[in-house]
Structures are given as structure tokens and as C-alpha cells.
Design a protein around this motif. Structure first.
Motif, PDB file in Angstrom:
ATOM      1  N   ILE A   8       0.842  -1.200   0.000  1.00  8.71           N
ATOM      2  CA  ILE A   8       0.000   0.000   0.000  1.00  8.71           C
ATOM      3  C   ILE A   8       0.878   1.252   0.000  1.00  8.71           C
ATOM      4  O   ILE A   8       0.674   2.167  -0.797  1.00  8.71           O
ATOM      5  N   LEU A   9       1.867   1.272   0.885  1.00  7.33           N
ATOM      6  CA  LEU A   9       2.709   2.468   0.970  1.00  7.33           C
ATOM      7  C   LEU A   9       3.522   2.661  -0.309  1.00  7.33           C
ATOM      8  O   LEU A   9       3.667   3.784  -0.794  1.00  7.33           O
ATOM      9  N   SER A  10       3.997   1.566  -0.899  1.00  7.37           N
ATOM     10  CA  SER A  10       4.821   1.740  -2.098  1.00  7.37           C
ATOM     11  C   SER A  10       3.959   2.177  -3.288  1.00  7.37           C
ATOM     12  O   SER A  10       4.370   3.015  -4.081  1.00  7.37           O
ATOM     13  N   LYS A  11       2.740   1.646  -3.402  1.00  4.08           N
ATOM     14  CA  LYS A  11       1.886   2.004  -4.536  1.00  4.08           C
ATOM     15  C   LYS A  11       1.197   3.353  -4.358  1.00  4.08           C
ATOM     16  O   LYS A  11       0.582   3.873  -5.285  1.00  4.08           O
ATOM     17  N   VAL A  16       4.763  12.842  -8.364  1.00  2.00           N
ATOM     18  CA  VAL A  16       4.000  14.064  -8.151  1.00  2.00           C
ATOM     19  C   VAL A  16       3.763  14.199  -6.644  1.00  2.00           C
ATOM     20  O   VAL A  16       3.007  13.438  -6.046  1.00  2.00           O
ATOM     21  N   ASP A  17       4.447  15.179  -6.045  1.00  2.00           N
ATOM     22  CA  ASP A  17       4.543  15.254  -4.583  1.00  2.00           C
ATOM     23  C   ASP A  17       3.231  15.141  -3.825  1.00  2.00           C
ATOM     24  O   ASP A  17       3.138  14.484  -2.808  1.00  2.00           O
ATOM     25  N   LEU A  18       2.231  15.833  -4.347  1.00  2.00           N
ATOM     26  CA  LEU A  18       0.974  15.916  -3.614  1.00  2.00           C
ATOM     27  C   LEU A  18       0.358  14.536  -3.385  1.00  2.00           C
ATOM     28  O   LEU A  18      -0.350  14.314  -2.394  1.00  2.00           O
ATOM     29  N   ILE A  19       0.607  13.610  -4.315  1.00  2.00           N
ATOM     30  CA  ILE A  19      -0.084  12.320  -4.248  1.00  2.00           C
ATOM     31  C   ILE A  19       0.311  11.494  -3.016  1.00  2.00           C
ATOM     32  O   ILE A  19      -0.565  11.121  -2.226  1.00  2.00           O
ATOM     33  N   ARG A  24      -0.900   9.167   1.971  1.00  2.00           N
ATOM     34  CA  ARG A  24      -0.396   8.695   3.276  1.00  2.00           C
ATOM     35  C   ARG A  24      -1.150   9.299   4.442  1.00  2.00           C
ATOM     36  O   ARG A  24      -1.303   8.666   5.482  1.00  2.00           O
ATOM     37  N   HIS A  25      -1.610  10.517   4.246  1.00  2.00           N
ATOM     38  CA  HIS A  25      -2.424  11.146   5.297  1.00  2.00           C
ATOM     39  C   HIS A  25      -3.588  10.231   5.658  1.00  2.00           C
ATOM     40  O   HIS A  25      -3.893  10.003   6.825  1.00  2.00           O
ATOM     41  N   ALA A  86      -8.933  15.373   4.159  1.00  2.00           N
ATOM     42  CA  ALA A  86      -7.954  15.775   3.146  1.00  2.00           C
ATOM     43  C   ALA A  86      -8.423  17.019   2.396  1.00  2.00           C
ATOM     44  O   ALA A  86      -7.637  17.915   2.090  1.00  2.00           O
ATOM     45  N   ARG A  87      -9.714  17.085   2.113  1.00  2.00           N
ATOM     46  CA  ARG A  87     -10.222  18.222   1.333  1.00  2.00           C
ATOM     47  C   ARG A  87     -10.075  19.556   2.076  1.00  2.00           C
ATOM     48  O   ARG A  87      -9.996  20.611   1.460  1.00  2.00           O
TER      49      ARG A  87
END
Lengths: 311, 311
Positions: A8-11, A16-19, A24-25, A86-87
Motif C-alpha cells: 500500500i505504501l509503495s503504490k 507528483v509530490d501531492l499524491i 499517506r495522510h 484531506a479536502r
């Protein structure tokens, strides 16, 4: 499960930094990982020895995370799992797009596993979940929503993913059709129980403990089973209250307490708990159709854990 | 193509009323069906004789439609193809969810076709498109965006789907790897040309005809190649204008004309057209690698059609 977490963490990564930041949040914010656990346990109890179940389990969690991101936008939620949604941190735009990204990654992982049957089940669930959310949107702000319609909504928006998560375990293990059907029935019943428990918890649980994390559904105008039962069994005079809160979206101080009082006087909360328990019993009964062992015991405990949240 | 249209209309159906309503609004609103045409033509010129290419073509169009629905929400667009955007008619919430539904249906159709290779390509494109949109979000409101970064954005958000749509044709026809690579290169170059032409059209085309359907990019703060070239080649003093329009999102009467004037004085529009033509030539060259015939001629015409929009 740790293999699932690693995947999960690797995928969730991307150049693109924001992703990764947004993914992860959510991913690290203490979700229960209940859905991927169903996939793993069901595959293993069917004697599966490969590692495809890890990819399917991670896909299921990504589908769920993508749904959460989009739901928060649709519901205009401020909080998620006790953290800012997140929003609220990155905006609606990023939440929509990162949800789309996670959904794409989920399908990529499924394709890597290579089971067309599993792909059929999970892509079907993906369409059904969205259908359920659209249905819910139609039912929102309509205090005439029937119990039957509500059960259709939660079967689609919540239980379908539990059912798919459980079913793909036996599928990848190439178990018999009857085992596959039992797994699916277990997941579906557990998902319904889970959602009804959530609905009750949003009004403080059966003890009506109005601490933090309560009242979101009322504020967001969501018509859930406790509300439907309270309206159906309540006085004609109370309809004006429900209409103001849920249709006009005008929720004032003291309204949550008033809603709970109406639910208690009509046994709406207690009876929603009873239905959740009935679905929990149905889930346990479905487990009779899958091979016995430690993993089946864990799946039985998942039912108890889910119900115990309101006890 | 009529089989694709039939499949599209049937799979846009749902018992949930809002779904076909919104899906048909977009699907029937005169999209060019360029992407699904690539899939059909590429499959047929490779000698494919089944009907799987119809399902893949419809999937590609659904992926595109889902992206449009989400884009309009993200860009806060009011219009789409000369009609009110779905989000203005049914709200952002329904647009997000119906987009999710169409994406789920797209994957279901791909699974029905049953080619894991095609699934890999299209699910990969789905993640890349979302990644491109997130990149664009990061680049928006930054007038320091470089040309290289912009090309990365449009390769991901636009060209990746053209490339995937073209590549799955030879894939389902089980053509050689070299044909597959040529098809992909064709799609990628065409997609880049297509997007650059769109960018120019949004400022009235090379003739700067500021009729309807122009100025959206400026109003939405989108940094496109004409803007990047104009800023890069322009006076330091003009940066304040671009900053106000694109970073502060304060676009006033006359600003569109002013933007076009700056683009003309720096040859920004003409040079973007030149690059579009170069990518068009690259697409035509890639066609040398696929079997000749009427379908290849149609694919060559698609390049001309795309470029001709600005001539």
C-alpha cells in the motif's frame, strides 16, 4: 498484513509530490484495514499459497481510500477519522484527483495479480459503490426515504466492497463456487452490520454518548436507518423538526440532543442495533460454508469486533 | 463505430435515474469519439476479427467522459462543448460520483473483453491521467511553470489516453511488438498535437478569432504553452499582468485581448501551432510502422483533422 501495508505504501507513491502526501495522510490515519483483512483471511483459509492475495487486498484498501476521498468532497465533510479531512487540508480538487489516482493504482495492482475473475468482481463493486453513492445523493434531503431504499443504498455503497473483498479470497484460491458464495454472503452481511453500527455511533451509540465524532450525519443531511425509524414511528408534529434539519439543512444547537431524544423515544437506535446484530449473526452463519481453522475464527472475531463498537 | 455508440449508451444505463441522465448529457453532446476510433481502426488494420475492440473502444470513451466530469469540477468550469457543464446542471457531487460510476463501468467492459494486456495498458493510463491532472493542479497559478513541465503534464493528462487507445488495438489483434510500439507512438504524438491545438484555440486560434468558447484557460488560471512562451519571451513588465490573471485569478474585461496581443507579439501562438504540426508529423511518421490500408488512411486523416482545427 504487513506485506499488504508495505505494498500500500509503495503504490501510494508517485513523482507528483501531492499524491503520496495525501494518500499517506489517509492511509496512515488509523483505518482498521478490515476489508483487506477479509481478502487475506479468506484466501488463506482456502489454502491459497501464492502472494496474489496481497495485491488484491491492497487494491481493496485503495478502492476504499479513493471512496473516502470522494465522499468527503461530496458530503462536504470537515473531519475524517478524528483528523481534518484531506479536502480541508489540500482542497476538493486534489481530493478528487488523488482519489482517481488511487483507483487507477488499484486496477493496476489487480491486473498485476492477473485473475480475470477477481477483476470482474472488484470492477463490478467499483461501479456498484458509485451507484450507491448516487442513490444516497438522491435520498439525501428526502425525509420520505423508505427503509427498503436505505438498505439498497448501504448494500451498494458499503456492503458491496466487503462482499467483493471476501469473495476474491476463495476466487484466487480457486475454491468451489459454494465456498465463494459463502464468503460473499459473509462479506455482504458484515458490511451491512458495519454500516448500521456506524449509523448508530453517529448518534452516540446505544448509550447516546454524544462525545466527539457524533452528529456528522445530521449536519450533512444524511438519512440513515435510525432517522428513518424515528420519523416512521414518531409524531406527525416531529416531521417539521426532521424536515428543517435534514431537508433544509438548518441544524442548530441542541438539535443533535433533540434528534437522539426522538430516536430513543421510538426505539430507533435500539432497533437499528438489533438489525446490526441480526446481520452479524447472518455473517457468522455464512462462515459455516468456508473451511474451519484459525483464519475462520479471525473472521468470526471481526464480526464481534464490529458489533462490539456499540456495546 | 455504431456498435461502439450502442454499447456506450447501454452501459451508461443504471437503475439510478441520475446516472443515465448525466452520462447521456455528455455522451450525446457531440464529442468527436476520436479516442475510440483509434482503437477500432488500429485493431482492424491489424486484421482483428472479433468484437473485443468494440468493448475496449467504449471503455476508452468512458474513461474520457469520466475525466471530463471530474475536470469540470476541478477547474470549476461552467461550460463544456458549448453546453452548460454537468456540474452546473446537477452539481459537483453528482459529477464526481457519476464519473466514478463511468470509470467502474469502463473497467467492467475491459474485463469482459478479457485481455490482461489491454487491461494493463488502460489501467496504467488511468493512473497516469490522474497523475497528470494533479501535476497540472500544482502548476496552476505558477507563472514560473517551465515548458518541460508543461509537456510532462499534457503527455500524462491528454496524450497517455490517446496512446493507450491506439495501443490496445494491435494488442487485442495480437500484432507484433513493433506494430504495438508504432501504434502507441502515433497515439502519443497525436494526443500532444491535439492538446496544443486546443491550447491555441482557447486563445482564438492562430487567427485570434475571439468568438465564443475562448478564454476558458485564462479564466481558470491554466498555464498552457502559449502562455509559457509569451511569458518567457515577453518583457519583465508584462509579468505583473500574467501574475494578476493567472496567479491571483483576477481576470478583467479586456484581459483576454491583452493576453492575445502579448502572445502575438512574441509569436507564442504561431510557435505553439508549429509544435503541434511537428507532433502531427511525428504521428504520421509512426503510421509507417503499422499495416497499410483504408484504416491507416483514416488514422492519417485524423491527424490532419486535428491540425486543421486551427487552420
Amino acid at each position: 498484513m504487513s506485506a499488504v501495508n508495505e505494498l500500500i505504501l509503495s503504490k501510494a507513491g508517485s513523482n507528483v509530490d501531492l499524491i503520496p502526501e495525501i494518500a499517506r495522510h489517509l492511509i496512515s490515519s488509523g483505518g482498521k484495514r478490515l476489508r483487506p483483512m477479509l481478502t487475506l483471511a479468506m484466501a488463506e483459509l482456502c489454502g491459497y499459497r501464492g502472494d496474489g492475495h496481497v495485491g488484491l487486498a491492497a487494491s481493496v484498501e485503495f478502492m476504499h481510500t479513493a471512496t473516502l476521498l470522494h465522499d468527503d468532497v461530496v458530503d462536504e465533510s470537515d473531519m475524517r477519522r478524528g483528523k481534518l479531512a484531506a479536502r480541508k487540508l489540500w482542497g476538493n480538487q486534489a481530493s478528487v484527483l488523488v482519489g482517481d489516482y488511487l483507483l487507477g493504482q488499484a486496477f493496476k495492482m489487480m491486473v498485476d495479480v492477473g485473475s480475470l475473475d477477481a477483476l470482474r468482481i472488484l470492477s463490478g463493486a467499483s461501479a456498484v459503490i458509485a451507484e450507491g453513492e448516487v442513490m444516497q445523493l438522491g435520498a439525501a434531503q428526502d425525509i420520505g426515504t423508505t427503509e427498503a431504499r436505505y438498505m439498497d443504498v448501504i448494500e451498494a455503497k458499503t456492503a458491496a466492497l466487503f462482499a467483493a473483498a471476501a469473495e476474491v479470497g476463495p476466487v484466487i484460491a480457486e475454491a468451489d463456487a459454494s465456498v465463494r458464495a459463502s464468503a460473499r454472503n459473509y462479506g455482504m452481511a458484515l458490511g451491512l452490520a458495519f454500516q448500521l453500527v456506524d449509523d448508530v455511533l453517529d448518534y452516540g451509540g446505544s448509550a447516546s454518548d454524544l462525545g466527539k465524532d457524533t452528529g456528522d450525519d445530521l449536519r450533512e443531511g444524511k438519512i440513515t436507518l435510525p432517522v428513518i425509524l424515528a420519523i416512521q414511528r414518531g409524531q406527525e408534529a416531529d416531521r417539521a423538526f426532521w424536515r428543517r434539519c435534514l431537508e433544509e439543512r438548518d441544524v442548530r444547537d441542541g438539535d443533535l440532543e433533540q434528534a437522539v431524544a426522538l430516536m430513543r423515544s421510538t426505539d430507533a437506535l435500539a432497533d437499528t442495533v438489533t438489525r446490526a446484530r441480526d446481520f452479524g449473526a447472518e455473517a457468522l452463519a455464512a462462515l459455516d460454508g468456508v473451511p474451519a481453522g484459525a483464519h475462520r475464527d479471525a473472521l468470526a472475531e471481526a464480526v464481534d469486533f464490529c458489533i462490539a463498537r456499540i456495546s
